[in-house]
Design a protein around this motif. Sequence first.
Motif, PDB file in Angstrom:
ATOM      1  N   ILE A 168     -49.623 -57.087  44.929  1.00 23.05           N
ATOM      2  CA  ILE A 168     -49.867 -58.461  44.941  1.00 23.05           C
ATOM      3  C   ILE A 168     -49.303 -59.081  43.964  1.00 23.05           C
ATOM      4  N   GLY A 169     -49.123 -58.374  42.758  1.00 21.60           N
ATOM      5  CA  GLY A 169     -48.447 -59.108  41.563  1.00 21.60           C
ATOM      6  C   GLY A 169     -46.864 -59.235  41.863  1.00 21.60           C
ATOM      7  N   GLN A 170     -46.321 -58.370  42.481  1.00 20.46           N
ATOM      8  CA  GLN A 170     -45.139 -58.518  43.081  1.00 20.46           C
ATOM      9  C   GLN A 170     -44.753 -59.929  43.829  1.00 20.46           C
ATOM     10  N   GLU A 171     -45.757 -59.839  44.739  1.00 18.20           N
ATOM     11  CA  GLU A 171     -45.723 -60.951  45.722  1.00 18.20           C
ATOM     12  C   GLU A 171     -45.721 -62.172  44.815  1.00 18.20           C
ATOM     13  N   LEU A 172     -46.525 -62.268  44.089  1.00 22.84           N
ATOM     14  CA  LEU A 172     -47.087 -63.384  43.319  1.00 22.84           C
ATOM     15  C   LEU A 172     -45.682 -63.759  42.493  1.00 22.84           C
ATOM     16  N   GLN A 173     -45.043 -62.836  41.722  1.00 24.19           N
ATOM     17  CA  GLN A 173     -43.890 -62.917  40.949  1.00 24.19           C
ATOM     18  C   GLN A 173     -42.937 -63.588  41.897  1.00 24.19           C
ATOM     19  N   LYS A 174     -42.572 -62.998  43.181  1.00 29.54           N
ATOM     20  CA  LYS A 174     -41.779 -63.659  43.937  1.00 29.54           C
ATOM     21  C   LYS A 174     -41.971 -65.101  44.283  1.00 29.54           C
ATOM     22  N   GLN A 175     -43.188 -65.557  44.611  1.00 32.36           N
ATOM     23  CA  GLN A 175     -43.670 -66.824  44.926  1.00 32.36           C
ATOM     24  C   GLN A 175     -43.333 -67.743  43.534  1.00 32.36           C
ATOM     25  N   LEU A 176     -43.746 -67.019  42.441  1.00 30.43           N
ATOM     26  CA  LEU A 176     -43.500 -67.746  41.138  1.00 30.43           C
ATOM     27  C   LEU A 176     -41.970 -68.242  41.168  1.00 30.43           C
ATOM     28  N   GLU A 177     -41.342 -67.281  41.280  1.00 31.47           N
ATOM     29  CA  GLU A 177     -39.710 -67.445  40.985  1.00 31.47           C
ATOM     30  C   GLU A 177     -39.138 -68.395  42.252  1.00 31.47           C
ATOM     31  N   ALA A 178     -39.858 -68.469  43.572  1.00 32.87           N
ATOM     32  CA  ALA A 178     -39.419 -69.376  44.429  1.00 32.87           C
ATOM     33  C   ALA A 178     -39.783 -70.722  44.247  1.00 32.87           C
ATOM     34  N   ALA A 179     -41.085 -70.875  43.790  1.00 29.47           N
ATOM     35  CA  ALA A 179     -41.555 -72.295  43.260  1.00 29.47           C
ATOM     36  C   ALA A 179     -40.794 -72.727  42.111  1.00 29.47           C
ATOM     37  N   GLU A 180     -40.376 -72.058  41.073  1.00 32.55           N
ATOM     38  CA  GLU A 180     -39.460 -72.468  39.912  1.00 32.55           C
ATOM     39  C   GLU A 180     -38.100 -72.823  40.442  1.00 32.55           C
ATOM     40  N   LYS A 181     -37.698 -71.940  41.488  1.00 30.82           N
ATOM     41  CA  LYS A 181     -36.333 -72.522  42.191  1.00 30.82           C
ATOM     42  C   LYS A 181     -36.398 -73.991  42.756  1.00 30.82           C
ATOM     43  N   GLU A 182     -37.644 -74.100  43.679  1.00 28.47           N
ATOM     44  CA  GLU A 182     -37.899 -75.321  44.185  1.00 28.47           C
ATOM     45  C   GLU A 182     -38.151 -76.524  43.131  1.00 28.47           C
ATOM     46  N   LEU A 183     -38.683 -76.159  41.891  1.00 31.04           N
ATOM     47  CA  LEU A 183     -38.955 -77.142  41.166  1.00 31.04           C
ATOM     48  C   LEU A 183     -37.596 -77.763  40.355  1.00 31.04           C
ATOM     49  N   ASN A 184     -36.760 -76.659  40.199  1.00 33.42           N
ATOM     50  CA  ASN A 184     -35.355 -77.075  39.610  1.00 33.42           C
ATOM     51  C   ASN A 184     -34.565 -77.871  40.687  1.00 33.42           C
ATOM     52  N   GLN A 185     -34.673 -77.767  41.864  1.00 27.56           N
ATOM     53  CA  GLN A 185     -34.175 -78.505  43.005  1.00 27.56           C
ATOM     54  C   GLN A 185     -34.526 -79.705  43.017  1.00 27.56           C
ATOM     55  N   VAL A 186     -35.883 -80.051  42.941  1.00 25.74           N
ATOM     56  CA  VAL A 186     -36.486 -81.181  42.969  1.00 25.74           C
ATOM     57  C   VAL A 186     -36.022 -82.201  41.617  1.00 25.74           C
ATOM     58  N   GLN A 187     -36.226 -81.234  40.380  1.00 34.61           N
ATOM     59  CA  GLN A 187     -35.834 -81.952  39.113  1.00 34.61           C
ATOM     60  C   GLN A 187     -34.222 -82.477  39.396  1.00 34.61           C
ATOM     61  N   ASP A 188     -33.562 -81.583  39.780  1.00 38.12           N
ATOM     62  CA  ASP A 188     -31.999 -82.031  39.844  1.00 38.12           C
ATOM     63  C   ASP A 188     -31.872 -83.390  41.040  1.00 38.12           C
ATOM     64  N   LEU A 189     -32.641 -83.392  42.003  1.00 40.34           N
ATOM     65  CA  LEU A 189     -32.428 -84.433  42.910  1.00 40.34           C
ATOM     66  C   LEU A 189     -33.134 -85.601  42.322  1.00 40.34           C
ATOM     67  N   PHE A 190     -34.200 -85.464  41.558  1.00 39.54           N
ATOM     68  CA  PHE A 190     -34.486 -86.669  41.147  1.00 39.54           C
ATOM     69  C   PHE A 190     -33.904 -87.283  39.888  1.00 39.54           C
ATOM     70  N   LYS A 191     -32.990 -86.063  39.198  1.00 36.19           N
ATOM     71  CA  LYS A 191     -32.189 -86.757  38.131  1.00 36.19           C
ATOM     72  C   LYS A 191     -30.806 -87.447  38.894  1.00 36.19           C
TER      73      LYS A 191
END
Length: 137
Positions: free
Chosen positions: A101-124
């Motif tokens: 479960i920890g590994q799954e959560l880590q993968k989800q966290l990494e995906a969420a961080e990637k999506e956040l970076n994309q959203v921040q880039d689009l907002f910029k």
Amino acid sequence: MDIISQLQEQVNLIAHLAFNTIGTLQRDAPPNRLSPNYPEPPPHPTEDGSNFSEQPKLMSAGLVKAAKQFDALVAALPISEGGEEAQIKRIAELQAENDVIGQELQKQLEAAEKELNQVQDLFKRASDNCLNMKKPE
């Protein structure tokens, strides 16, 4: 309140009662002659006129009652099935499940961080485009 919390509360109560009992007995105990070589100690004045011989009985009754309640709570604990080996096996299973479960959560966290970076880039980009479209005055 779960049984473990009740046990903790009961242990705290027993400690409180023991502390108060010892302190009260120490405070209210009549003086005692240590040796025949010493003079007789002066009598211990009691402020409220209570009988000192009754205090230990009342306090010990409170401690015994609290200890019996503790024993009843311990008896209410669920009995472990299968012994120590089964518990160790169950702990290992839970640890493995926790790791997965920890590994799954880590993968989800990494995906969420990637999506956040994309959203921040689009907002910029969007904010830069809005600033570039504005006519200077």
